[in-house]
Write a protein that holds these residues in place. Structure first.
Motif, short mmCIF file in Angstrom:
data_model
loop_
_atom_site.label_atom_id
_atom_site.label_comp_id
_atom_site.label_asym_id
_atom_site.label_seq_id
_atom_site.Cartn_x
_atom_site.Cartn_y
_atom_site.Cartn_z
N LEU A 1 47.96 33.44 46.61
CA LEU A 1 46.61 33.78 47.05
C LEU A 1 46.01 34.86 46.15
N GLU A 2 46.85 35.83 45.74
CA GLU A 2 46.35 36.88 44.84
C GLU A 2 45.90 36.26 43.52
N ASP A 3 46.72 35.33 43.01
CA ASP A 3 46.35 34.63 41.76
C ASP A 3 45.02 33.91 41.90
N MET A 4 44.89 33.20 43.02
CA MET A 4 43.67 32.42 43.22
C MET A 4 42.46 33.34 43.32
N LEU A 5 42.66 34.46 44.01
CA LEU A 5 41.56 35.41 44.18
C LEU A 5 41.12 35.96 42.83
N GLU A 6 42.11 36.25 42.00
CA GLU A 6 41.81 36.76 40.66
C GLU A 6 40.95 35.75 39.89
N ASP A 7 41.36 34.48 39.97
CA ASP A 7 40.60 33.41 39.31
C ASP A 7 39.17 33.37 39.80
N ALA B 1 37.43 35.74 41.17
CA ALA B 1 36.67 36.90 40.73
C ALA B 1 36.22 36.70 39.28
N GLU B 2 37.12 36.15 38.50
CA GLU B 2 36.81 35.93 37.08
C GLU B 2 35.65 34.94 36.94
N GLN B 3 35.75 33.86 37.70
CA GLN B 3 34.70 32.84 37.65
C GLN B 3 33.35 33.41 38.08
N ALA B 4 33.38 34.23 39.14
CA ALA B 4 32.14 34.77 39.66
C ALA B 4 31.62 35.90 38.78
N GLY B 5 32.49 36.48 37.96
CA GLY B 5 32.09 37.56 37.09
C GLY B 5 31.86 38.87 37.80
N ARG B 6 32.50 39.04 38.94
CA ARG B 6 32.40 40.33 39.64
C ARG B 6 33.74 40.64 40.29
N PRO B 7 33.99 41.91 40.63
CA PRO B 7 35.30 42.25 41.22
C PRO B 7 35.47 41.60 42.59
N ARG B 8 36.72 41.43 42.98
CA ARG B 8 37.03 40.78 44.25
C ARG B 8 36.49 41.58 45.43
N ASP B 9 35.99 40.86 46.40
CA ASP B 9 35.54 41.55 47.62
C ASP B 9 35.93 40.72 48.84
N GLU B 10 35.56 41.22 49.99
CA GLU B 10 36.04 40.57 51.20
C GLU B 10 35.42 39.19 51.38
N ALA B 11 34.16 39.05 50.98
CA ALA B 11 33.50 37.75 51.11
C ALA B 11 34.28 36.68 50.34
#
Lengths: 110, 325
Positions: free
Chosen positions: B32-38, B40-50
């Protein structure tokens, strides 16, 4: 329209059998679950997470895979899977069966 | 604790595994952490709760994810299912027939025979047959669910593995020491049912205190039979300890029957109460007399059957040892 569901179900059954083959074929070099998922998807084999991880567990319990936890590149710990010697032997046999099967079916369908 | 941790914990709670739970949780978290990182990268912003919420929504409900790890999703698996159906049909037929016969006997012998009572006896009979059938169904399911988990996977080949079946075996004499698993399973089911049925029967007020002291012994014989059957299911072959156990069980059974025959006043249908019956009405007296003889005759029939079984068991025991020499 109603045939769609039938087709989906039959596809699901077809895929269930070949997923093990796909996974074994891609684990010649070690991968963790998510990277394996992406590798499969890149080559056109989409697989659900909730299918892949239980499958990896099963293949490992059958002795076809080995796994261990490792930290690479200072990232988080990941479980790396790689095919075992037994897995390789099984894969070789399966490959042969697969070619024979596809040849037969291709001929039948042509 | 962030959302992902809570999610992983929730999956862990529902995991049907005994072993490797921590492993699964750790792997899930790492993925899940890996997927979240991906993401965030795609969205071009840091990870957030949304983003976490979106990811978990995509991944699926914890219950579904947990259940995908179930290594044994069957109560009674496909390998056992045909046998289960077969045994179920036999058991239900036998149980319903027995219950209806018992009710008919009760209806015929019920006295006084007022119409209202008669109807009540019949309705009760149907009710009892139905509830006994449901109970029997439950018992069969339990026995098979246990067998499903006890029997090693490979051993089940006898039931379903067509590859091992050799048409030549039709002509060949079967190995007398081989155990027929199907027969054994049927036997276990029926012995268990018989045990339950008899103990229900023993509660009927026709049995006296003299009889009830035998109940633990009778139960012990039945239990011994079940244990021996399960042992044979696991070993798949008769051996000397198995044969000896069989002989002992049969011998104890005969001993109990013999003592039962020699014990007076087993049921209420004794001479004394018979006299009372006859005083009340002649028909009731006849029914009571029939019941009195039924008890003795039943015991003698049981004794004969047990005698034959003991002789067979002894013969097999001697044969097994004779062949070894």
């Amino acid at each position: 329209m109603e045939n769609d569901e039938l087709v989906q179900n039959m596809l699901l059954e077809l895929r269930r059998g070949i997923l093990s083959l796909a996974v074994l074929s891609q684990l010649g070099k070690e991968q963790y679950g998510y990277s394996l998922l992406k590798a499969l998807s890149d080559q056109g084999m989409e697989i659900d997470q909730s299918t892949l991880y239980p499958l990896l567990r099963r293949l490992e319990s059958q002795g076809l895979l080995q796994s261990d936890w490792r930290i690479v590149d200072e990232a988080r710990p990941r479980r790396y899977y790689v095919i075992s010697a037994q897995g390789k032997a099984v894969l070789t046999k399966l490959k042969k069966e697969w070619s024979a099967m596809t040849a037969t079916i291709t001929q039948m369908l042509s | 604790m962030n959302l992902i941790d809570k999610y992983v914990a929730e999956v862990g709670k529902h995991l049907p595994l005994l072993k490797g739970r921590e492993d699964v949780e750790k792997e899930l978290k790492s993925t899940l952490e890996d997927m979240l990182e991906d993401k965030a990268e795609q969205a071009g912003r840091p990870r957030d709760e949304a983003m976490e919420i979106e990811l978990l929504k995509e991944y699926g409900s914890p219950q579904r994810i947990a259940s995908s790890y179930n290594p044994h999703p069957y109560l009674i698996g496909p390998r056992m299912f045909p046998f289960f159906l077969m045994v179920l049909k036999i058991v239900l037929t036998v149980v319903i027939v027995i219950m209806l016969v018992l009710s008919s006997i009760k209806a015929v012998t019920a006295f006084p025979l007022f119409a209202a009572d008669f109807m009540q006896v019949i309705m009760q009979g149907f009710g009892n047959a139905l509830s006994t059938a449901i109970a029997a169904f439950g018992n069969v399911v339990i026995v098979f669910a246990i067998l499903e988990r006890i029997l090693p996977e490979k051993e089940m080949g006898d039931f379903s593995n067509e590859k091992d079946w050799d048409p030549a075996s039709l002509a060949k004499q079967p190995d007398p020491d081989m155990v027929k698993r199907g027969d054994l399973i049927v036997e276990v089911v029926f012995t268990a049912l018989g045990l339950a049925f008899l103990n229900g029967l023993f509660n009927l007020p026709v049995f006296t205190k003299e009889f009830s002291q035998f109940i633990p012994w009778i139960n012990a014989v039945f239990l011994g039979e079940i244990i021996l059957d399960v042992y044979l299911l696991v070993t798949a072959k008769w051996n000397t300890p198995g044969r000896i156990a069989k002989v002992i069980i049969e011998a104890v059974g005969i001993a109990i029957t013999v003592i039962l025959i020699r014990t007076p006043n087993l049921t209420l249908f004794t001479n004394e109460s018979l006299l009372n019956f006859i005083k009340i009405s002649e028909e009731a007296g006849a029914a009571g007399l029939a019941a009195y003889y039924t008890t003795s005759i039943t015991l003698i029939v049981i004794l004969i059957i047990q005698g034959i079984e003991l002789a067979k068991a002894l013969y097999e025991l001697l044969r097994i040892n004779y062949r070894k020499k």
